[in-house]
Design a protein around this motif. Structure first.
Motif, short mmCIF file in Angstrom:
data_model
loop_
_atom_site.label_atom_id
_atom_site.label_comp_id
_atom_site.label_asym_id
_atom_site.label_seq_id
_atom_site.Cartn_x
_atom_site.Cartn_y
_atom_site.Cartn_z
N ALA A 46 1.16 -1.41 -0.22
CA ALA A 46 -0.13 0.19 -0.06
C ALA A 46 0.81 1.14 0.35
N LEU A 47 1.80 1.76 0.66
CA LEU A 47 3.36 2.70 1.22
C LEU A 47 4.08 3.18 -0.37
N GLU A 48 4.20 1.51 -1.58
CA GLU A 48 4.32 1.25 -2.74
C GLU A 48 3.81 2.43 -3.74
N ALA A 49 2.51 2.11 -3.54
CA ALA A 49 1.50 2.46 -4.26
C ALA A 49 1.34 3.98 -3.43
N LEU A 50 1.16 4.57 -3.39
CA LEU A 50 1.07 6.07 -1.91
C LEU A 50 2.69 6.88 -2.67
N GLY A 51 3.52 6.01 -2.79
CA GLY A 51 5.33 6.79 -3.19
C GLY A 51 5.64 7.03 -2.59
N MET A 52 5.64 6.08 -1.14
CA MET A 52 6.53 6.26 0.01
C MET A 52 7.54 5.35 0.42
N GLU A 53 8.75 5.78 0.27
CA GLU A 53 9.93 5.58 0.38
C GLU A 53 10.28 4.37 1.91
N ILE A 54 10.50 3.51 1.62
CA ILE A 54 9.82 2.18 3.53
C ILE A 54 11.17 1.67 3.68
#
Length: 275
Positions: A46-54
């Motif tokens: 979900a976070l990757e789809a939102l453009g976040m670096e994890i």
């Protein structure tokens, strides 16, 4: 440290040394410390789809090391991990920087007593699975700190501009209503703070946060959410500062609204906008 980086890469498809196109905005950094592998995969997707670096940590020690090196802007931590050693993990994470980084605990079936215990331990908010895109998008909108260049009106009103585009000419009326109702609710918040009525204060903060979110004023919505939770947990220490922050954000958002409506060629809102 290599193991942490490898796990982050396999779980999320992100690496610390990944490149991005020239001119593309640097992604926001999120630290995940979740025990459940399926929940971690869900959050990463979900976070990757939102453009976040994890960044991903298995233990408190790894979380502390990663936060020291990566300076993540929001931390999502397993509630069970946060409770270990009498919430020592929270104290250590809080001590790492001068700016307050949002700490969100994740727990399934959390009751009010458990939530309040986490809040009193200096957690900012509590969420429950599933950690899908809509859930995490809401959390990021509410809690992700503004970047320095987002402090200006031009770059800080993206949420309100989206609402304005959706409503068209009707946005002027909605903006005026928001400012008028918000001014009254700010007065009620000040009175509640003076009177020490936590229940009324929480209710007013909830209403103000909801109206702020509906117009796309996400930063103000997040501050109201923080004040509401602090009241519900019976925590008084941060209330005056949160009240000051809410008022300052209201002034900024009001100025943005006035500029947006003027740019639309619509009638300028009433004097409530200049409060």
């Amino acid at each position: 440290m290599t193991g942490i980086a490898n796990r982050a890469q396999s779980a999320c498809g992100n690496t610390r040394g990944s490149t991005r196109p020239v001119g593309q905005e640097e992604p926001r950094r999120i630290l995940l410390a979740l025990h459940d592998g399926a929940l971690l995969d869900e959050a990463c997707a979900a976070l990757e789809a939102l453009g976040m670096e994890i960044a991903v940590a298995d233990t408190v020690e790894e979380a502390l090391l990663l936060q020291t090196e990566r300076h993540c802007e929001l931390i999502l931590i397993d509630a069970a991990l946060a409770r270990q050693h009498a919430y020592a993990a929270i104290r250590h994470l809080r001590a790492l920087g001068t700016r307050r980084i949002p700490l969100i605990a994740c727990a399934a079936g959390m009751d009010e007593a458990g939530r309040n215990a986490l809040l009193r331990a200096d957690i900012d908010d509590v969420c429950a699975p599933p950690l899908v895109r809509t859930q995490l998008s809401r959390l990021l909108h509410l809690w992700l700190p503004l970047k320095e260049d987002e402090a200006s009106c031009d770059s800080g009103g993206a949420g309100m501009r989206s609402v304005a585009d959706l409503l068209g000419a009707g946005f002027s009326t909605v903006a005026q209503t928001f400012c008028r109702e918000s001014a009254a609710r700010l007065d009620a918040l000040r009175s509640g703070l003076r009177d020490g009525n936590a229940e009324d204060l929480a209710g007013t903060a909830h209403a103000l946060g909801g109206s702020s979110a509906s117009i796309g004023a996400w930063r103000m919505a997040g501050l109201c959410r923080a004040l509401e939770l602090q009241c519900l947990a019976g925590i008084e220490g941060r209330l005056p500062q949160l009240m000051d922050d809410i008022e300052a954000e209201y002034r900024r958002q009001s100025h943005c609204l006035a500029q947006m409506i003027a740019a639309q060629g619509a009638t300028r809102p009433t004097s409530a906008l200049a409060r």
